[in-house]
Design an enzyme around this catalytic site. Structure first.
Site, short mmCIF file in Angstrom:
data_model
loop_
_atom_site.label_atom_id
_atom_site.label_comp_id
_atom_site.label_asym_id
_atom_site.label_seq_id
_atom_site.Cartn_x
_atom_site.Cartn_y
_atom_site.Cartn_z
N TYR A 47 0.83 -1.22 0.00
CA TYR A 47 0.00 0.00 0.00
C TYR A 47 0.87 1.27 0.00
O TYR A 47 0.35 2.37 -0.22
CB TYR A 47 -0.93 0.05 1.23
CG TYR A 47 -1.92 -1.07 1.39
CD1 TYR A 47 -2.14 -1.99 0.37
CD2 TYR A 47 -2.62 -1.24 2.58
CE1 TYR A 47 -3.05 -3.03 0.53
CE2 TYR A 47 -3.53 -2.27 2.75
CZ TYR A 47 -3.73 -3.17 1.74
OH TYR A 47 -4.63 -4.19 1.91
N HIS A 105 0.48 -11.60 2.35
CA HIS A 105 -0.57 -10.84 1.68
C HIS A 105 -1.37 -11.66 0.66
O HIS A 105 -2.59 -11.52 0.56
CB HIS A 105 0.04 -9.61 1.00
CG HIS A 105 -0.93 -8.50 0.79
ND1 HIS A 105 -0.58 -7.18 0.81
CD2 HIS A 105 -2.26 -8.51 0.55
CE1 HIS A 105 -1.65 -6.43 0.60
NE2 HIS A 105 -2.68 -7.23 0.43
C1 1BO Z 1 -3.25 -5.78 -3.72
C2 1BO Z 1 -4.00 -5.43 -2.45
C3 1BO Z 1 -5.20 -6.26 -2.19
C4 1BO Z 1 -5.92 -5.96 -0.89
O1 1BO Z 1 -5.12 -5.99 0.24
#
Ligand code: 1BO
Length: 272
Positions: A47, A105
């Site tokens: 982010y 992630h």
């Molecule tokens: C690429 C970011 C997706 C949501 O966290």
């Protein structure tokens, strides 16, 4: 703030998602959210706003121990030494000695999951993160992760809102005691003006977004709505003074559709 217990973690049930929030606007929004009562902020390396999130937490004046801060390791840092280096870099940007929760992630099939989770569990042992978990993991990946991870995983963070069923993932999380954390819980604003949610909202004098967040709360799901508008911060918080009936919950469950997913990438796993 209400919390959900998951494998030793006590997660505030409503957090502020910061995906796509940048710069001073991000810092201001984080600070304002905390002043309004938010105690859970969600960021990620990708982010590119960890520095601003850290600044917002500090400028709010809150004690660090009263906050629950999550960050996420990007998939190119999943080799064990890279993971350690990149988490330390995240902490330097946040200017914090530890985060409360660190997530992988997205799954990365090119690095053995056991190696990455072993490294993540070591970060917990070193005290750089209090808890660990995953994001965008399917049922099969959750099961594999739970089997190979040397420490308890506390959540899977996935897209979840009324247009997308996550019944299978919810079930897979609950079996090992993990929480489901919902990103895009108000479907990137698409719940606004939706007929069923609006009608239910009239009864309780709530907006469609509040009905949607309450529906998640009543499933014991943590929600991290993102907003760039201060007035929405208070709106999203005002969901603790009413309860949906079983029939209303079911009506909202019936809105799910196979085309309901809003976030997909070429590198995403094969969804359940
Ligand atoms: C690429 C970011 C997706 C949501 O966290």
């Amino acid at each position: 703030m209400h919390t959900i217990d998951a494998n030793g973690a006590r997660i505030p049930v409503l957090g502020l998602g910061t995906w796509e929030l940048r710069g001073r606007a991000c810092t201001r929004l984080v600070e304002q959210a905390i002043k309004l009562g938010y105690r859970h902020i969600d960021t990620a390396q990708i982010y590119e706003n960890e520095r601003e999130v850290g600044d917002g937490v500090r400028s709010s004046g809150i004690r660090r121990d009263d906050m629950f801060i999550t960050t996420k390791i990007w998939t190119t840092h999943f080799a064990p030494l890279d993971l350690e280096r990149s988490l330390k870099e995240s902490l330097a940007r946040l200017r914090m000695s530890a985060v409360d929760l660190t997530l992988l992630h997205w799954p990365n099939p090119h690095v053995p999951l056991a190696e990455t989770l072993g490294a993540l569990a070591r970060m917990r042992e070193l005290g750089l993160t209090r808890h660990i978990g995953v994001s965008n993991f399917t049922v099969a990946l959750i099961e594999e992760a739970v089997a190979v991870c040397p420490a308890p995983l506390v959540c899977d963070q996935v897209e979840y809102h009324p247009f997308l069923s996550q019944a299978k993932v919810l079930d897979a999380c609950r079996r090992p005691g993990m929480a489901l954390v919902a990103y895009s819980p108000i479907a990137k604003g698409k719940v606004k003006n939706e007929n069923v949610l609006t009608r239910i909202g009239w009864k309780y004098r709530k907006t469609a977004a509040q009905i949607c967040l309450r529906w998640l709360l009543q499933q014991n799901v943590v929600a991290i709505p993102r907003t760039s508008r201060v007035e929405r911060l208070s709106e999203n918080l005002a969901i603790f003074d009413f309860a949906l009936s079983g029939a209303e919950m079911d009506e909202i469950f019936a809105m799910a559709s196979p085309r309901g997913r809003l976030t997909n990438f070429a590198f995403a796993p094969e969804w359940d």
